[in-house]
Design a protein around this motif. Structure first.
Motif, PDB file in Angstrom:
ATOM      1  N   TYR A  77      -3.027  -4.697 -14.225  1.00  0.00           N
ATOM      2  CA  TYR A  77      -3.279  -4.620 -12.786  1.00  0.00           C
ATOM      3  C   TYR A  77      -3.682  -5.978 -12.240  1.00  0.00           C
ATOM      4  O   TYR A  77      -4.318  -6.764 -12.934  1.00  0.00           O
ATOM      5  CB  TYR A  77      -4.397  -3.617 -12.484  1.00  0.00           C
ATOM      6  CG  TYR A  77      -3.989  -2.189 -12.694  1.00  0.00           C
ATOM      7  CD1 TYR A  77      -3.462  -1.442 -11.658  1.00  0.00           C
ATOM      8  CD2 TYR A  77      -4.112  -1.599 -13.947  1.00  0.00           C
ATOM      9  CE1 TYR A  77      -3.072  -0.124 -11.860  1.00  0.00           C
ATOM     10  CE2 TYR A  77      -3.731  -0.284 -14.157  1.00  0.00           C
ATOM     11  CZ  TYR A  77      -3.207   0.444 -13.105  1.00  0.00           C
ATOM     12  OH  TYR A  77      -2.814   1.743 -13.305  1.00  0.00           O
ATOM     13  N   ASP A  87      -6.006  -6.887  -9.567  1.00  0.00           N
ATOM     14  CA  ASP A  87      -7.054  -6.394  -8.665  1.00  0.00           C
ATOM     15  C   ASP A  87      -6.703  -5.046  -8.042  1.00  0.00           C
ATOM     16  O   ASP A  87      -6.740  -4.863  -6.835  1.00  0.00           O
ATOM     17  CB  ASP A  87      -7.373  -7.424  -7.578  1.00  0.00           C
ATOM     18  CG  ASP A  87      -8.068  -8.647  -8.150  1.00  0.00           C
ATOM     19  OD1 ASP A  87      -8.681  -8.543  -9.229  1.00  0.00           O
ATOM     20  OD2 ASP A  87      -8.004  -9.718  -7.511  1.00  0.00           O
ATOM     21  N   GLY A  88      -6.327  -4.093  -8.891  1.00  0.00           N
ATOM     22  CA  GLY A  88      -6.043  -2.732  -8.446  1.00  0.00           C
ATOM     23  C   GLY A  88      -4.587  -2.460  -8.123  1.00  0.00           C
ATOM     24  O   GLY A  88      -4.223  -1.321  -7.847  1.00  0.00           O
ATOM     25  N   ASN A  96       1.030   0.206  -5.505  1.00  0.00           N
ATOM     26  CA  ASN A  96      -0.367   0.441  -5.129  1.00  0.00           C
ATOM     27  C   ASN A  96      -0.490   1.794  -4.449  1.00  0.00           C
ATOM     28  O   ASN A  96       0.482   2.335  -3.930  1.00  0.00           O
ATOM     29  CB  ASN A  96      -0.889  -0.678  -4.216  1.00  0.00           C
ATOM     30  CG  ASN A  96      -0.200  -0.694  -2.863  1.00  0.00           C
ATOM     31  OD1 ASN A  96       0.991  -0.935  -2.780  1.00  0.00           O
ATOM     32  ND2 ASN A  96      -0.952  -0.462  -1.812  1.00  0.00           N
TER      33      ASN A  96
END
Length: 183
Positions: A130, A132-133, A170
């Motif tokens: 990932y 940062d998400g 995302n």
């Protein structure tokens, strides 16, 4: 996460996890024999010219630019996928005294700098699940190449460019009920 937030998150991740870890030559077109190494800068959508660069950026090259190629939502799923192009640009007119040459010598080996930059970036991306998400959709692969125009490589000596394309995913939240007024 909105599209803008997603693009900015990837740009910041590249700045923190790639650009901050490497040094490349800073452009000095007016004095090519001048040798200075700097960390690349990551930009979103476009690479500003020297006069449009934000004040915190002394130079706009070397750089990575994060650009959306295409994206899509499936209304029945809580994810969004975006295909991104990462555009890389470096400057290298030749071998400098600081690199072991007796004096500055022009050459065409600068292409190695851009491809080492691409390799280092892909290594960081491929080792991360990932950003940062934001998930890297590894199962769709990553492609890369050189910029071309009319099926010929673009020659910008002493600037060298390349690109990589990957897909990210995302989560999205739908807060409005689209059917509310129909019931």
């Amino acid at each position: 996460m909105t599209i803008v937030q997603c693009l900015e998150t990837v740009t910041n991740w590249l700045r923190d996890n790639v650009c901050s870890k490497i040094k490349l030559k800073a452009p000095h077109d007016e004095a090519v024999e001048k040798y200075e190494e700097v960390a690349p800068t990551a930009f979103t959508i476009f690479q500003p010219g020297k006069t449009q660069a934000p004040p915190e950026n002394i130079q706009t090259i070397p750089s990575i630019v994060v650009q959306p190629v295409e994206g899509g939502d499936e209304p029945t799923k809580p994810q969004r996928r975006i295909k991104l192009q990462l555009s890389f640009m470096v400057w290298n007119p030749g071998k400098h005294k600081e690199e072991g040459a007796a004096k500055f010598t022009r050459n065409t080996d600068g292409w190695k700098d851009v491809w080492n930059f691409v390799d280092r970036t892909l290594q960081e991306i491929e080792n991360a699940e990932y950003m940062d998400g934001i998930r890297v959709v590894k199962e769709l692969g990553i492609t890369f190449g050189q910029f071309q125009q009319d099926n010929a490589l673009v020659d910008l000596y002493p600037y060298w460019g390349a690109w990589a394309i990957l897909t990210i995913e995302n989560g999205i939240t739908r807060t409005a009920d689209p059917y509310k007024n129909l019931i």
